[in-house]
Write a protein that holds these residues in place. Sequence first.
Motif, PDB file in Angstrom:
ATOM      1  N   GLY A 383       0.804  -1.227   0.000  1.00  0.00           N
ATOM      2  CA  GLY A 383       0.000   0.000   0.000  1.00  0.00           C
ATOM      3  C   GLY A 383       0.830   1.267   0.000  1.00  0.00           C
ATOM      4  O   GLY A 383       0.285   2.369   0.129  1.00  0.00           O
ATOM      5  N   ALA A 384       2.169   1.141  -0.178  1.00  0.00           N
ATOM      6  CA  ALA A 384       3.032   2.331  -0.128  1.00  0.00           C
ATOM      7  C   ALA A 384       2.846   3.223  -1.354  1.00  0.00           C
ATOM      8  O   ALA A 384       3.157   4.408  -1.318  1.00  0.00           O
ATOM      9  CB  ALA A 384       4.490   1.902   0.001  1.00  0.00           C
ATOM     10  N   GLY A 385       2.364   2.660  -2.463  1.00  0.00           N
ATOM     11  CA  GLY A 385       2.132   3.472  -3.663  1.00  0.00           C
ATOM     12  C   GLY A 385       2.956   3.033  -4.868  1.00  0.00           C
ATOM     13  O   GLY A 385       2.989   3.731  -5.885  1.00  0.00           O
ATOM     14  N   LYS A 386       3.567   1.853  -4.804  1.00  0.00           N
ATOM     15  CA  LYS A 386       4.455   1.401  -5.889  1.00  0.00           C
ATOM     16  C   LYS A 386       3.679   1.185  -7.197  1.00  0.00           C
ATOM     17  O   LYS A 386       4.065   1.700  -8.246  1.00  0.00           O
ATOM     18  CB  LYS A 386       5.156   0.082  -5.480  1.00  0.00           C
ATOM     19  CG  LYS A 386       5.922   0.199  -4.169  1.00  0.00           C
ATOM     20  CD  LYS A 386       6.582  -1.098  -3.782  1.00  0.00           C
ATOM     21  CE  LYS A 386       5.609  -2.220  -3.409  1.00  0.00           C
ATOM     22  NZ  LYS A 386       4.845  -1.957  -2.169  1.00  0.00           N
ATOM     23  N   THR A 387       2.566   0.414  -7.097  1.00  0.00           N
ATOM     24  CA  THR A 387       1.786   0.144  -8.314  1.00  0.00           C
ATOM     25  C   THR A 387       1.168   1.431  -8.846  1.00  0.00           C
ATOM     26  O   THR A 387       1.066   1.625 -10.065  1.00  0.00           O
ATOM     27  CB  THR A 387       0.706  -0.924  -8.023  1.00  0.00           C
ATOM     28  OG1 THR A 387       1.374  -2.107  -7.568  1.00  0.00           O
ATOM     29  CG2 THR A 387      -0.112  -1.261  -9.247  1.00  0.00           C
ATOM     30  N   THR A 388       0.790   2.323  -7.948  1.00  0.00           N
ATOM     31  CA  THR A 388       0.222   3.603  -8.381  1.00  0.00           C
ATOM     32  C   THR A 388       1.274   4.391  -9.175  1.00  0.00           C
ATOM     33  O   THR A 388       0.959   4.986 -10.221  1.00  0.00           O
ATOM     34  CB  THR A 388      -0.254   4.414  -7.158  1.00  0.00           C
ATOM     35  OG1 THR A 388      -1.147   3.599  -6.401  1.00  0.00           O
ATOM     36  CG2 THR A 388      -0.948   5.692  -7.562  1.00  0.00           C
ATOM     37  N   LEU A 389       2.521   4.350  -8.713  1.00  0.00           N
ATOM     38  CA  LEU A 389       3.596   5.049  -9.425  1.00  0.00           C
ATOM     39  C   LEU A 389       3.804   4.419 -10.815  1.00  0.00           C
ATOM     40  O   LEU A 389       3.956   5.134 -11.813  1.00  0.00           O
ATOM     41  CB  LEU A 389       4.890   5.006  -8.590  1.00  0.00           C
ATOM     42  CG  LEU A 389       6.149   5.631  -9.198  1.00  0.00           C
ATOM     43  CD1 LEU A 389       5.896   7.013  -9.780  1.00  0.00           C
ATOM     44  CD2 LEU A 389       7.272   5.717  -8.152  1.00  0.00           C
ATOM     45  N   SER A 543       9.744  -4.624  -6.270  1.00  0.00           N
ATOM     46  CA  SER A 543      10.129  -5.867  -5.601  1.00  0.00           C
ATOM     47  C   SER A 543       9.946  -5.770  -4.092  1.00  0.00           C
ATOM     48  O   SER A 543       9.977  -4.690  -3.506  1.00  0.00           O
ATOM     49  CB  SER A 543      11.579  -6.202  -5.931  1.00  0.00           C
ATOM     50  OG  SER A 543      11.918  -7.420  -5.321  1.00  0.00           O
ATOM     51  N   HIS A 544       9.761  -6.933  -3.504  1.00  0.00           N
ATOM     52  CA  HIS A 544       9.662  -7.016  -2.045  1.00  0.00           C
ATOM     53  C   HIS A 544      10.866  -7.729  -1.464  1.00  0.00           C
ATOM     54  O   HIS A 544      10.942  -7.913  -0.265  1.00  0.00           O
ATOM     55  CB  HIS A 544       8.400  -7.819  -1.674  1.00  0.00           C
ATOM     56  CG  HIS A 544       7.198  -6.967  -1.530  1.00  0.00           C
ATOM     57  ND1 HIS A 544       6.085  -7.139  -2.313  1.00  0.00           N
ATOM     58  CD2 HIS A 544       6.920  -5.921  -0.726  1.00  0.00           C
ATOM     59  CE1 HIS A 544       5.179  -6.243  -1.983  1.00  0.00           C
ATOM     60  NE2 HIS A 544       5.673  -5.499  -1.020  1.00  0.00           N
ATOM     61  N   ARG A 545      11.788  -8.167  -2.336  1.00  0.00           N
ATOM     62  CA  ARG A 545      12.901  -8.972  -1.825  1.00  0.00           C
ATOM     63  C   ARG A 545      14.182  -8.166  -1.859  1.00  0.00           C
ATOM     64  O   ARG A 545      14.646  -7.744  -2.925  1.00  0.00           O
ATOM     65  CB  ARG A 545      13.060 -10.233  -2.675  1.00  0.00           C
ATOM     66  CG  ARG A 545      11.834 -11.106  -2.546  1.00  0.00           C
ATOM     67  CD  ARG A 545      12.116 -12.471  -3.038  1.00  0.00           C
ATOM     68  NE  ARG A 545      10.862 -13.185  -3.246  1.00  0.00           N
ATOM     69  CZ  ARG A 545      10.764 -14.319  -3.899  1.00  0.00           C
ATOM     70  NH1 ARG A 545      11.841 -14.882  -4.399  1.00  0.00           N
ATOM     71  NH2 ARG A 545       9.605 -14.912  -4.039  1.00  0.00           N
TER      72      ARG A 545
HETATM   73  N1  LIG Z   1      -8.318   1.699  -7.492  1.00  0.00           N
HETATM   74  C1  LIG Z   1      -8.078   2.213  -6.298  1.00  0.00           C
HETATM   75  N2  LIG Z   1      -8.994   2.998  -5.695  1.00  0.00           N
HETATM   76  C2  LIG Z   1      -8.762   3.563  -4.496  1.00  0.00           C
HETATM   77  N3  LIG Z   1      -7.624   3.393  -3.802  1.00  0.00           N
HETATM   78  C3  LIG Z   1      -6.673   2.612  -4.339  1.00  0.00           C
HETATM   79  C4  LIG Z   1      -6.841   1.989  -5.615  1.00  0.00           C
HETATM   80  N4  LIG Z   1      -5.721   1.302  -5.896  1.00  0.00           N
HETATM   81  C5  LIG Z   1      -4.890   1.494  -4.846  1.00  0.00           C
HETATM   82  N5  LIG Z   1      -5.453   2.272  -3.913  1.00  0.00           N
HETATM   83  C6  LIG Z   1      -4.863   2.722  -2.651  1.00  0.00           C
HETATM   84  O1  LIG Z   1      -3.677   3.434  -2.974  1.00  0.00           O
HETATM   85  C7  LIG Z   1      -2.659   3.117  -2.065  1.00  0.00           C
HETATM   86  C8  LIG Z   1      -1.416   2.648  -2.803  1.00  0.00           C
HETATM   87  O2  LIG Z   1      -1.749   1.403  -3.456  1.00  0.00           O
HETATM   88  P1  LIG Z   1      -0.697   0.664  -4.390  1.00  0.00           P
HETATM   89  O3  LIG Z   1      -1.398  -0.446  -5.034  1.00  0.00           O
HETATM   90  O4  LIG Z   1      -0.030   1.674  -5.256  1.00  0.00           O
HETATM   91  O5  LIG Z   1       0.340   0.121  -3.309  1.00  0.00           O
HETATM   92  P2  LIG Z   1       1.546  -0.867  -3.519  1.00  0.00           P
HETATM   93  O6  LIG Z   1       2.717  -0.215  -2.869  1.00  0.00           O
HETATM   94  O7  LIG Z   1       1.702  -1.240  -4.934  1.00  0.00           O
HETATM   95  O8  LIG Z   1       1.064  -2.105  -2.649  1.00  0.00           O
HETATM   96  P3  LIG Z   1       1.407  -3.673  -2.795  1.00  0.00           P
HETATM   97  O9  LIG Z   1       2.819  -3.856  -2.371  1.00  0.00           O
HETATM   98  O10 LIG Z   1       0.462  -4.292  -1.841  1.00  0.00           O
HETATM   99  O11 LIG Z   1       1.155  -4.054  -4.216  1.00  0.00           O
HETATM  100  C9  LIG Z   1      -3.214   2.084  -1.095  1.00  0.00           C
HETATM  101  O12 LIG Z   1      -3.586   2.749   0.097  1.00  0.00           O
HETATM  102  C10 LIG Z   1      -4.435   1.547  -1.804  1.00  0.00           C
HETATM  103  O13 LIG Z   1      -5.430   1.220  -0.887  1.00  0.00           O
END
Ligand SMILES: Nc1ncnc2c1ncn2[C@@H]1O[C@H](COP(=O)(O)OP(=O)(O)OP(=O)(O)O)[C@@H](O)[C@H]1O
Length: 588
Positions: A383-389, A543-545
């Motif tokens: 949930g740190a925001g990696k996939t969002t980035l 990555s997580h490792r």
């Molecule tokens: N479609 C969405 N709608 C609302 N909030 C979202 C959505 N996708 C992600 N989030 C929120 O955005 C934040 C970052 O999510 P993200 O998926 O970027 O984290 P992550 O670092 O990739 O996590 P992980 O390691 O679990 O994959 C989280 O708090 C998540 O709940």
Amino acid sequence: MTKAGADAAPPRSTGLRSILGGAVWSLCEAARSNPRWLALSLLASLLLALVPAGQVRAVAWLVGTADDGVRAAALPLLVLTALVGAGLVVGSAENLVGQRASVRLMHGMNDRLARTAAAMDARQITDPRTHALLEGSRESTFLLSRGPGGVINAVCSLVAAVALGAAIWPFSPLAAGLVVLALVPNLVNFAWAAGMQDARFEEGATHGARFRYLLDQLVGARTATELATLGTATKVADDAGAAHARFSRINDQIYAALLRGDIIGGAVTAVLLGGALLAVLAEGGGAAGLSAGVLGVIAGLQSTRSAGYALGDVISLAPRIARFRELEEIPTGAPQQDVVAEVRRLEATSLSVTYPGQERPALQDATLHATAGETIALVGINGAGKTTLVSALLGVIDLDHGTVEIDGSDASALTAAQRFSRFSLVTQEFGRYEMTVRDAVALGSTRTDIADEEIWAALDAARAGELVRRLPGGLDTMLGPQFDGVGLSGGQWQRIALARIHLRGAGIRVLDEPTSAIDAEAEQEVFAQLRETAAGHITVVVSHRAWTLRGMDRIHLLDEGRIVESGDFEELAAPGTRFSEIFAQQLS
Ligand SMILES: Nc1ncnc2c1ncn2[C@@H]1O[C@H](COP(=O)(O)OP(=O)(O)OP(=O)(O)O)[C@@H](O)[C@H]1O
């Protein structure tokens, strides 16, 4: 009439214009799909619609000649027999023609749906509204394919009722008027029923969809095994039962309302038709008029009911038709571009993202850059925001602010297809395509002239070559259990997904947890291969490792949506950093 809550997605009630528009669209679709069969179906239905009126006239003729001996009755008897026989033959032919045309129409609609979905870019297809339209349309094509039949039925039932009125008119104008008038309660009842079902549909469909989802978990191989191992499948079955009970309750209420409507509509119709029978009795003009009139009134009852049913169908299809048309009207992006293999620089500046409905941004002021040959890593807790980035780099989500530049140009100025052509991507939820190995890997590239040597090279780069060489059919081996293919482990599927990005060879490679299901030894090999081929690419790895991060040129640690530390492995692993705190266990 469409059964209450029988399929998913929420159609809404619509006005007369949309109902007429839907009916015209249905006929145009049938004409486009198969004009000859539409013409045949229309002709057969019109003939059928005229048969009851013809029978009424033939009965009057027959009864009128009854006193003149068998000879005189022969011709009307023959005509009546021919009409009854023609009704049976044409009825059965019309049924077959209608079914055949509807199967063909459904095939055409499914094909268009598949092509519409395929023409959408990743940004469009992940849009929730578009996704709901696609899902709803996928479930509706069967019903939509019956639309033209419904419209023809509605029109022909009206024609039949009016023709019957005309056939009865000479014996009793009042009875004829009452038969035609009997259309009104039936049309009103069925129009009301279609609207009422529409209004309650959304609620019922939500519970129905929930039931189907839970049932999928109970029968789907992966989840069923997990639940059986946990011994908690009955909990899911209980939830499924509760969802279905709610679905059934709404359906019961709908059917109770339909029954009330039918009783009221039926009673009004019965009064009108009873009046028509009385009128025939009073004005019928002898045995011929009486028998033909009675037959006409009874046949009229059937026609007015059919007209009501068919109209209900046309009304309830209108919103589904509107949804299908809306989907087809969404402008799709430019055609897929050829993959761009050379990208020299990727630069993201101050990227911020807030998901709809959220107050806190999921990503705040993230800045990073990479040049060709570099591999950078994004790390951080869940949930740190990696996939969002990653999504922001790809351009599949809206930015609050910030810019992504590729080779010095603003990426937002590129079309979606131009932008994606610069990327190769493996996501956490990569596809497990149940195809031959060759086809599953070839999905990595838009090219159609991929040689087997290229597929093998990609498989070897993903450390999947050995695995495939051992398979009985090599590249022709079918993958996955659904079509008698070979079963693969999670890690083996992941290697096939990695082979796709090696085949694609785009300038920027983005790998979101590319080795999460792969064992440590193979993971080292996969990363070694990524390093070997890094020279021509920018590689972004999530990555997580900790140990996979050692060879990275730069690591960005994300925490609560911000990049809080950046540096190489040694810098970040130094004591006192947030990185060393998070990866304490893996570093020790
Ligand atoms: N479609 C969405 N709608 C609302 N909030 C979202 C959505 N996708 C992600 N989030 C929120 O955005 C934040 C970052 O999510 P993200 O998926 O970027 O984290 P992550 O670092 O990739 O996590 P992980 O390691 O679990 O994959 C989280 O708090 C998540 O709940």
